[in-house]
Scaffold this motif. Structure first.
Motif, PDB file in Angstrom:
ATOM      1  N   VAL A 172      29.330  33.917  38.446  1.00 21.76           N
ATOM      2  CA  VAL A 172      30.456  33.430  37.644  1.00 21.76           C
ATOM      3  C   VAL A 172      31.649  34.378  37.744  1.00 21.76           C
ATOM      4  O   VAL A 172      32.801  33.927  37.725  1.00 21.76           O
ATOM      5  CB  VAL A 172      30.047  33.200  36.175  1.00 21.76           C
ATOM      6  CG1 VAL A 172      28.931  32.171  36.093  1.00 21.76           C
ATOM      7  CG2 VAL A 172      29.638  34.481  35.480  1.00 21.76           C
ATOM      8  N   PHE A 173      31.395  35.672  37.876  1.00 19.62           N
ATOM      9  CA  PHE A 173      32.483  36.645  38.014  1.00 19.62           C
ATOM     10  C   PHE A 173      33.309  36.336  39.259  1.00 19.62           C
ATOM     11  O   PHE A 173      34.547  36.298  39.218  1.00 19.62           O
ATOM     12  CB  PHE A 173      31.887  38.047  38.081  1.00 19.62           C
ATOM     13  CG  PHE A 173      32.886  39.167  37.945  1.00 19.62           C
ATOM     14  CD1 PHE A 173      33.511  39.425  36.741  1.00 19.62           C
ATOM     15  CD2 PHE A 173      33.176  39.983  39.025  1.00 19.62           C
ATOM     16  CE1 PHE A 173      34.422  40.468  36.611  1.00 19.62           C
ATOM     17  CE2 PHE A 173      34.085  41.030  38.911  1.00 19.62           C
ATOM     18  CZ  PHE A 173      34.707  41.266  37.698  1.00 19.62           C
ATOM     19  N   ALA A 174      32.628  36.088  40.385  1.00 16.42           N
ATOM     20  CA  ALA A 174      33.330  35.777  41.626  1.00 16.42           C
ATOM     21  C   ALA A 174      34.043  34.436  41.538  1.00 16.42           C
ATOM     22  O   ALA A 174      35.151  34.276  42.067  1.00 16.42           O
ATOM     23  CB  ALA A 174      32.346  35.776  42.795  1.00 16.42           C
ATOM     24  N   ALA A 175      33.434  33.451  40.870  1.00 15.32           N
ATOM     25  CA  ALA A 175      34.063  32.137  40.723  1.00 15.32           C
ATOM     26  C   ALA A 175      35.312  32.237  39.858  1.00 15.32           C
ATOM     27  O   ALA A 175      36.352  31.625  40.164  1.00 15.32           O
ATOM     28  CB  ALA A 175      33.073  31.145  40.114  1.00 15.32           C
ATOM     29  N   ILE A 176      35.236  33.006  38.778  1.00 11.84           N
ATOM     30  CA  ILE A 176      36.397  33.175  37.887  1.00 11.84           C
ATOM     31  C   ILE A 176      37.531  33.872  38.631  1.00 11.84           C
ATOM     32  O   ILE A 176      38.705  33.516  38.467  1.00 11.84           O
ATOM     33  CB  ILE A 176      35.981  33.941  36.624  1.00 11.84           C
ATOM     34  CG1 ILE A 176      35.122  33.031  35.721  1.00 11.84           C
ATOM     35  CG2 ILE A 176      37.195  34.460  35.852  1.00 11.84           C
ATOM     36  CD1 ILE A 176      34.397  33.754  34.611  1.00 11.84           C
ATOM     37  N   ALA A 255      42.216  24.362  36.049  1.00 14.21           N
ATOM     38  CA  ALA A 255      41.094  25.128  36.593  1.00 14.21           C
ATOM     39  C   ALA A 255      39.780  24.596  36.035  1.00 14.21           C
ATOM     40  O   ALA A 255      39.600  24.543  34.815  1.00 14.21           O
ATOM     41  CB  ALA A 255      41.240  26.605  36.255  1.00 14.21           C
ATOM     42  N   ILE A 256      38.881  24.210  36.924  1.00 14.49           N
ATOM     43  CA  ILE A 256      37.542  23.759  36.540  1.00 14.49           C
ATOM     44  C   ILE A 256      36.530  24.475  37.422  1.00 14.49           C
ATOM     45  O   ILE A 256      36.684  24.517  38.651  1.00 14.49           O
ATOM     46  CB  ILE A 256      37.375  22.234  36.702  1.00 14.49           C
ATOM     47  CG1 ILE A 256      38.404  21.478  35.847  1.00 14.49           C
ATOM     48  CG2 ILE A 256      35.959  21.806  36.335  1.00 14.49           C
ATOM     49  CD1 ILE A 256      38.331  19.959  35.996  1.00 14.49           C
ATOM     50  N   ILE A 257      35.514  25.028  36.808  1.00 11.12           N
ATOM     51  CA  ILE A 257      34.398  25.645  37.537  1.00 11.12           C
ATOM     52  C   ILE A 257      33.171  24.793  37.272  1.00 11.12           C
ATOM     53  O   ILE A 257      32.712  24.677  36.123  1.00 11.12           O
ATOM     54  CB  ILE A 257      34.175  27.095  37.091  1.00 11.12           C
ATOM     55  CG1 ILE A 257      35.431  27.934  37.346  1.00 11.12           C
ATOM     56  CG2 ILE A 257      32.981  27.696  37.840  1.00 11.12           C
ATOM     57  CD1 ILE A 257      35.338  29.363  36.835  1.00 11.12           C
ATOM     58  N   VAL A 282      30.157  25.713  42.270  1.00 12.43           N
ATOM     59  CA  VAL A 282      29.190  26.809  42.246  1.00 12.43           C
ATOM     60  C   VAL A 282      27.751  26.297  42.306  1.00 12.43           C
ATOM     61  O   VAL A 282      26.919  26.814  43.041  1.00 12.43           O
ATOM     62  CB  VAL A 282      29.386  27.670  40.982  1.00 12.43           C
ATOM     63  CG1 VAL A 282      28.314  28.747  40.881  1.00 12.43           C
ATOM     64  CG2 VAL A 282      30.781  28.290  40.966  1.00 12.43           C
ATOM     65  N   GLY A 283      27.434  25.291  41.482  1.00 11.53           N
ATOM     66  CA  GLY A 283      26.058  24.844  41.337  1.00 11.53           C
ATOM     67  C   GLY A 283      25.496  24.202  42.591  1.00 11.53           C
ATOM     68  O   GLY A 283      26.226  23.779  43.500  1.00 11.53           O
ATOM     69  N   LEU A 284      24.161  24.095  42.631  1.00 11.24           N
ATOM     70  CA  LEU A 284      23.459  23.522  43.776  1.00 11.24           C
ATOM     71  C   LEU A 284      22.635  22.309  43.375  1.00 11.24           C
ATOM     72  O   LEU A 284      21.655  21.966  44.031  1.00 11.24           O
ATOM     73  CB  LEU A 284      22.542  24.590  44.402  1.00 11.24           C
ATOM     74  CG  LEU A 284      23.240  25.817  44.988  1.00 11.24           C
ATOM     75  CD1 LEU A 284      22.213  26.864  45.395  1.00 11.24           C
ATOM     76  CD2 LEU A 284      24.122  25.445  46.169  1.00 11.24           C
ATOM     77  N   GLY A 309      28.306  36.578  44.951  1.00  8.56           N
ATOM     78  CA  GLY A 309      29.383  37.560  44.918  1.00  8.56           C
ATOM     79  C   GLY A 309      29.044  38.734  45.815  1.00  8.56           C
ATOM     80  O   GLY A 309      27.952  38.825  46.382  1.00  8.56           O
ATOM     81  N   SER A 310      29.979  39.653  45.915  1.00 10.41           N
ATOM     82  CA  SER A 310      29.838  40.811  46.798  1.00 10.41           C
ATOM     83  C   SER A 310      29.269  42.007  46.033  1.00 10.41           C
ATOM     84  O   SER A 310      29.232  42.006  44.798  1.00 10.41           O
ATOM     85  CB  SER A 310      31.206  41.191  47.364  1.00 10.41           C
ATOM     86  OG  SER A 310      32.045  41.676  46.315  1.00 10.41           O
TER      87      SER A 310
END
Length: 362
Positions: A172-176, A255-257, A282-284, A309-310
């Protein structure tokens, strides 16, 4: 017979047949080579990604199913990628950690030699060796970290909570980060209020965001989202989910995640977006999204995938948590021998927050 390097084993809770209960088996305990570090696992989170590997396929909608074996995954496989443990042994070239150190393990391991890996973007490497997917993960007593740079000091953080940062946290950090910059009072929509959704609420709040709209089909999870700091919630079973999202936002959101990323949620998110808006997938969960192509440029929309994320994302997230600004999400711990029960509860939608398996001695 005395234990030697060639006879040492580790206990693992592994997929031996897709869709069947995990088997408790003994596997050879890996010996760290080069920069590798052997970790004795004390905590491991249970993630929806584990369910897909357990089931053995991904749903591709009209394109059918994508069998995990097509990804190069082999069985038996110990699942689990949200790992905290103690350093148990060092390869001859491993530096910067010592025996007994407690560390979060970055699991999204790349080849280590390509341009992406050299740039610290291991998660984007095309030759993935991720823990719990391509090699044995944290549903075992031991796991191999490829390099000390993949080990993050949790400091005084609760190790059960810290384990979740290795996947749900950095995901979620990388998506945000992909929707930023956005004004603190502009709505951010989060589809899904499970472990990822609650983590995303916590991160957004820690970053000073004040308008968070959470969408879920479960009343209990919507309540958990409100308790975690969501400023509005939407029932994901609404017939016109796009209109319900727009109403909750007071207009079309920019913005939508989508932390679920099924056919229905993706369609609703795309329809709800404001002109110039961004949808981060993000989801699978699976399915497909069919789009009227002229509207993509006319509405100037962006649809972007985000895969975990990295290592830098993980370090930055842990720094944020250690600074005291990151609210803790609900975490329930279970003994490691209840792995099958944990997966079943997660599959049945019976988990609010995150489940974390712990070793007896943790």
């Amino acid at each position: 017979m005395p234990e030697t390097a060639t006879t040492r084993t580790m206990r693992a809770w592994a997929v031996t047949e897709s869709g069947q209960p995990l088997s408790e088996i003994d596997l050879p305990r890996p010996e760290p080579q080069g920069t590798e570090v052997l970790i004795e696992v004390t905590h491991c989170g249970v993630c929806h990604s584990d369910l897909h590997i357990w089931d053995g396929y991904y749903d591709l909608g009209s394109a059918g199913r994508f069998d995990i074996m097509q990804r190069g995954i082999t069985l038996p496989l110990a699942l689990g990628h949200e790992i905290v443990g103690r350093v148990a042994a060092l390869g001859p070239d491993a530096q910067g950690v010592a025996i007994g150190d407690v560390r979060i393990v970055y699991p999204w391991v790349g080849c280590g030699t390509c341009a992406r890996c050299a740039a610290g973007e291991d998660n984007l490497c095309t030759r993935q060796r991720s823990l719990g997917i391509y090699q044995h993960g944290g549903f075992a007593t031991h796991v191999i970290a490829a390099h000390p740079r993949h080990l993050i000091d949790p400091g005084t953080l609760d190790p059960a909570l810290a384990a979740t940062y290795a996947c749900s946290g950095i995901t979620v950090f990388a998506a945000i980060r992909k929707i930023m910059p956005i004004a603190p009072d502009e709505p951010v929509v989060l589809i899904g209020a499970g472990g990822l959704g609650l983590s995303a609420i916590a991160v957004l709040r820690a970053l000073g965001h004040r308008s968070i709209v959470s969408v879920d089909t479960s009343a209990a999870k919507r309540a958990a989202a409100s308790a975690a700091g969501a400023t509005a919630v939407v029932d994901g079973t609404e017939d016109r989910l796009d209109r319900a999202i727009i109403a909750a936002c007071g207009g079309q959101p920019g913005a939508i995640i989508d932390l679920v990323n099924g056919s229905g949620t993706a369609r609703a998110a795309h329809a709800a977006l404001a002109k110039g808006g961004k949808l981060v997938m993000v989801g699978l969960f699976g399915g497909e999204l069919t789009l009227p192509l002229p509207f993509m440029p006319i509405r100037a929309l962006t649809i972007q995938g985000s895969y975990v994320g990295s290592p830098r994302d993980l370090q930055d997230l842990v720094d944020l948590a250690q600074g005291g600004g990151l609210p803790a999400l609900p975490v329930e711990t279970l003994p490691r021998n209840q792995t099958n029960a944990a997966l079943t509860r997660l599959k049945n939608g019976e988990v609010t927050g995150r489940l974390v398996l712990i070793a007896d001695e943790a």
